[in-house]
Structure formats: structure tokens, C-alpha cells
Design a protein around this motif. Structure first.
Motif, PDB file in Angstrom:
ATOM      1  N   LYS A  60       0.595  -1.438  -0.223  1.00  0.00           N
ATOM      2  CA  LYS A  60       0.058   0.182  -0.362  1.00  0.00           C
ATOM      3  C   LYS A  60       0.766   1.164   0.599  1.00  0.00           C
ATOM      4  CE  LYS A  60      -3.822  -1.812   2.556  1.00  0.00           C
ATOM      5  NZ  LYS A  60      -4.914  -2.006   3.816  1.00  0.00           N
ATOM      6  N   LEU A  61       0.304   1.896  -1.001  1.00  0.00           N
ATOM      7  CA  LEU A  61       1.110   3.328  -0.891  1.00  0.00           C
ATOM      8  C   LEU A  61       0.105   3.990  -1.241  1.00  0.00           C
ATOM      9  CD1 LEU A  61       3.856   2.413  -3.446  1.00  0.00           C
ATOM     10  CD2 LEU A  61       4.177   2.608  -1.231  1.00  0.00           C
ATOM     11  N   LYS A  62       0.730   5.351  -0.916  1.00  0.00           N
ATOM     12  CA  LYS A  62      -0.002   6.537  -0.946  1.00  0.00           C
ATOM     13  C   LYS A  62      -1.319   6.869  -2.337  1.00  0.00           C
ATOM     14  CE  LYS A  62      -0.023  11.748  -1.305  1.00  0.00           C
ATOM     15  NZ  LYS A  62       0.366  12.535  -1.919  1.00  0.00           N
ATOM     16  N   ASP A  63      -0.736   6.297  -3.475  1.00  0.00           N
ATOM     17  CA  ASP A  63      -1.911   6.311  -5.029  1.00  0.00           C
ATOM     18  C   ASP A  63      -1.688   4.659  -4.883  1.00  0.00           C
ATOM     19  OD1 ASP A  63       0.175   7.031  -5.607  1.00  0.00           O
ATOM     20  OD2 ASP A  63       0.118   8.437  -7.074  1.00  0.00           O
ATOM     21  N   PHE A  64      -1.712   3.859  -4.857  1.00  0.00           N
ATOM     22  CA  PHE A  64      -0.824   2.873  -5.443  1.00  0.00           C
ATOM     23  C   PHE A  64      -1.207   1.681  -4.124  1.00  0.00           C
ATOM     24  CE2 PHE A  64       2.468  -0.844  -6.048  1.00  0.00           C
ATOM     25  CZ  PHE A  64       1.579  -1.329  -7.419  1.00  0.00           C
ATOM     26  N   TYR A  65      -2.100   0.014  -4.913  1.00  0.00           N
ATOM     27  CA  TYR A  65      -2.511  -0.639  -4.226  1.00  0.00           C
ATOM     28  C   TYR A  65      -2.472  -1.984  -4.884  1.00  0.00           C
ATOM     29  CZ  TYR A  65      -5.237  -3.510  -1.070  1.00  0.00           C
ATOM     30  OH  TYR A  65      -5.376  -5.152  -0.480  1.00  0.00           O
ATOM     31  N   ARG A  66      -1.644  -3.005  -4.604  1.00  0.00           N
ATOM     32  CA  ARG A  66      -1.196  -4.355  -5.360  1.00  0.00           C
ATOM     33  C   ARG A  66      -1.109  -5.382  -3.756  1.00  0.00           C
ATOM     34  NH1 ARG A  66       3.947  -6.994  -5.957  1.00  0.00           N
ATOM     35  NH2 ARG A  66       5.002  -6.006  -4.307  1.00  0.00           N
ATOM     36  N   VAL A  67      -1.696  -5.688  -4.713  1.00  0.00           N
ATOM     37  CA  VAL A  67      -2.693  -7.376  -4.096  1.00  0.00           C
ATOM     38  C   VAL A  67      -1.793  -8.891  -4.276  1.00  0.00           C
ATOM     39  CG1 VAL A  67      -3.204  -8.995  -2.535  1.00  0.00           C
ATOM     40  CG2 VAL A  67      -4.007  -6.507  -2.208  1.00  0.00           C
ATOM     41  N   GLU A  68      -1.110  -9.409  -4.197  1.00  0.00           N
ATOM     42  CA  GLU A  68      -0.521 -10.296  -5.027  1.00  0.00           C
ATOM     43  C   GLU A  68      -0.445 -11.935  -4.153  1.00  0.00           C
ATOM     44  OE1 GLU A  68       3.349  -9.923  -7.047  1.00  0.00           O
ATOM     45  OE2 GLU A  68       2.284  -8.446  -8.280  1.00  0.00           O
ATOM     46  N   ARG A  69      -1.201 -13.129  -5.166  1.00  0.00           N
ATOM     47  CA  ARG A  69      -1.500 -14.197  -4.173  1.00  0.00           C
ATOM     48  C   ARG A  69      -0.853 -15.505  -5.513  1.00  0.00           C
ATOM     49  NH1 ARG A  69      -5.791 -11.750  -3.668  1.00  0.00           N
ATOM     50  NH2 ARG A  69      -6.302 -10.866  -1.584  1.00  0.00           N
ATOM     51  N   ALA A  70      -0.056 -16.323  -4.827  1.00  0.00           N
ATOM     52  CA  ALA A  70       0.154 -17.624  -5.097  1.00  0.00           C
ATOM     53  C   ALA A  70       0.066 -18.958  -4.885  1.00  0.00           C
ATOM     54  CB  ALA A  70       1.526 -17.328  -5.975  1.00  0.00           C
ATOM     55  N   TYR A  71      -1.107 -19.507  -5.400  1.00  0.00           N
ATOM     56  CA  TYR A  71      -0.915 -21.080  -4.951  1.00  0.00           C
ATOM     57  C   TYR A  71      -1.054 -21.857  -5.730  1.00  0.00           C
ATOM     58  CZ  TYR A  71      -3.759 -18.289  -1.406  1.00  0.00           C
ATOM     59  OH  TYR A  71      -4.303 -17.719  -0.741  1.00  0.00           O
ATOM     60  N   GLY A  72       0.168 -23.137  -5.167  1.00  0.00           N
ATOM     61  CA  GLY A  72       0.311 -24.614  -6.383  1.00  0.00           C
ATOM     62  C   GLY A  72       0.487 -25.160  -5.308  1.00  0.00           C
ATOM     63  N   SER A  73       0.684 -26.817  -5.212  1.00  0.00           N
ATOM     64  CA  SER A  73       0.853 -28.253  -4.436  1.00  0.00           C
ATOM     65  C   SER A  73       2.023 -29.251  -5.503  1.00  0.00           C
ATOM     66  CB  SER A  73      -0.458 -28.978  -4.267  1.00  0.00           C
ATOM     67  OG  SER A  73      -1.480 -28.918  -5.549  1.00  0.00           O
ATOM     68  N   PHE A  74       2.618 -29.992  -4.919  1.00  0.00           N
ATOM     69  CA  PHE A  74       3.767 -30.465  -5.633  1.00  0.00           C
ATOM     70  C   PHE A  74       3.425 -31.955  -4.794  1.00  0.00           C
ATOM     71  CE2 PHE A  74       6.453 -28.413  -2.597  1.00  0.00           C
ATOM     72  CZ  PHE A  74       7.484 -30.172  -2.071  1.00  0.00           C
ATOM     73  N   LEU A  75       3.765 -33.158  -5.964  1.00  0.00           N
ATOM     74  CA  LEU A  75       3.717 -34.507  -4.936  1.00  0.00           C
ATOM     75  C   LEU A  75       4.912 -34.832  -5.993  1.00  0.00           C
ATOM     76  CD1 LEU A  75       2.205 -36.717  -3.580  1.00  0.00           C
ATOM     77  CD2 LEU A  75       0.963 -37.381  -5.740  1.00  0.00           C
TER      78      LEU A  75
END
Length: 170
Positions: A110-125
Motif C-alpha cells: 500500500k502506497l499513497k496512490d498505489f495498492y497491489r495484492v498478489e497471491r500464489a498458490y500451488g501444490s506438488f507431489l
């Protein structure tokens, strides 16, 4: 009488269709072309997971090193950014090792005029058929700097089963 070939363009990449020619080498050549174009394109050569099937993406494929000595089997698996609670290791019948993991990362900025959310999901076997029985009571597992290390000592029976074969010179 000369053999006739159908040269009509089709959806098979521009290869000719040989309906009347029974040349087995031409058919073999076409099969090899399809094999190499499907599996050995430059983009796939740099992504080993692409050869493993569509269920494993490159980001979810856990790279692994396996070393065997007379006394034990040592395995190292890349698990960057994963907590110990996100990794599950099981041993079945003293010879089948299963390593599962699930990555869950989220970042927020979160910045003054900027908002970023990133998500990463994954699985391995990963499943490994071990070359010898291991002593399940002496297995050592730890995670350090994004690498899961497993030390699997062989059972006394597994060590005793190994027999050196004498080779005769002729």
C-alpha cells in the motif's frame, strides 16, 4: 504404374497425407516428426515439467536430488518459501517415499496512490521408489534455506542383501 499421393493441405501442419503409398519409412518419418515437434521444442527443453504431463506446472514442480551410499539414501528437495507445516513426507512399506507440499504466498503493498495484492498458490507431489528398505525410526528430515533434506538410513537387512559380484578377466 506410378504411385499417387494426396498433397491436399490439411490441419496436420502441412504434412502430406499418403493414402496410396505403402512406404513404411515415410510413415515412420512422419511419426518421428510429430514426436520431436511435440516434445523437443526449445520451450519444452527448458521446462522439464512439461514432459511430465499437464497436471504439473513449472512453478509447482519440486526439483530434487537423490544420492545413495552404502549406509543411507539422502534426498534434497527445493521448497522455497514454504513453511514446515506446508510439507508432508510419508514412507510406505519402507520403500515408497511420498513428498507433498503446498505453497501459499500473499503479498500486499500500500502506497499513497498505489495498492497491489498478489497471491500464489500451488501444490506438488513427488513419489520415489527407494532402491532399498530404510529404517523408518532413524529418518532425519529438516528444512533450511528453502531446501528439504531427508536422510534415510538403510535397514540392516538392506545392507546385508548387497553382494559384490566378482568379475573374471578373460
Amino acid at each position: 504404374m506410378a504411385t499417387s499421393k494426396n498433397l491436399t493441405p490439411s490441419g496436420n501442419g502441412g504434412r502430406r497425407l499418403s493414402f496410396w503409398n505403402n512406404d513404411p519409412f515415410e510413415s515412420l518419418h512422419d511419426d518421428m516428426d510429430r514426436l520431436f515437434s511435440r516434445y523437443l521444442t526449445p520451450s519444452l527443453l527448458h521446462r522439464p515439467s512439461a514432459l511430465l504431463g499437464s497436471d504439473m506446472s513449472a512453478q509447482n514442480y519440486a526439483q530434487m536430488d537423490v544420492r545413495e551410499s552404502d549406509e543411507a539414501i539422502d534426498i534434497k528437495v527445493d521448497v522455497p518459501g514454504m513453511d514446515v507445516d506446508d510439507i508432508n513426507v510419508t514412507l510406505t512399506d519402507k520403500t515408497l517415499l511420498t513428498i507433498r507440499g503446498e505453497r501459499k504466498t500473499e503479498s500486499e503493498e500500500k502506497l499513497k496512490d498505489f495498492y497491489r495484492v498478489e497471491r500464489a498458490y500451488g501444490s506438488f507431489l513427488r513419489r520415489i521408489d527407494l532402491p532399498a528398505e530404510v529404517d523408518e525410526n532413524k529418518i532425519d528430515a529438516s528444512v533450511k534455506r528453502g531446501v528439504l533434506s531427508l536422510h534415510l538410513p538403510k535397514t540392516a537387512q538392506a545392507k546385508a542383501h548387497e553382494k559384490k559380484i566378482k568379475i573374471k578377466a578373460s
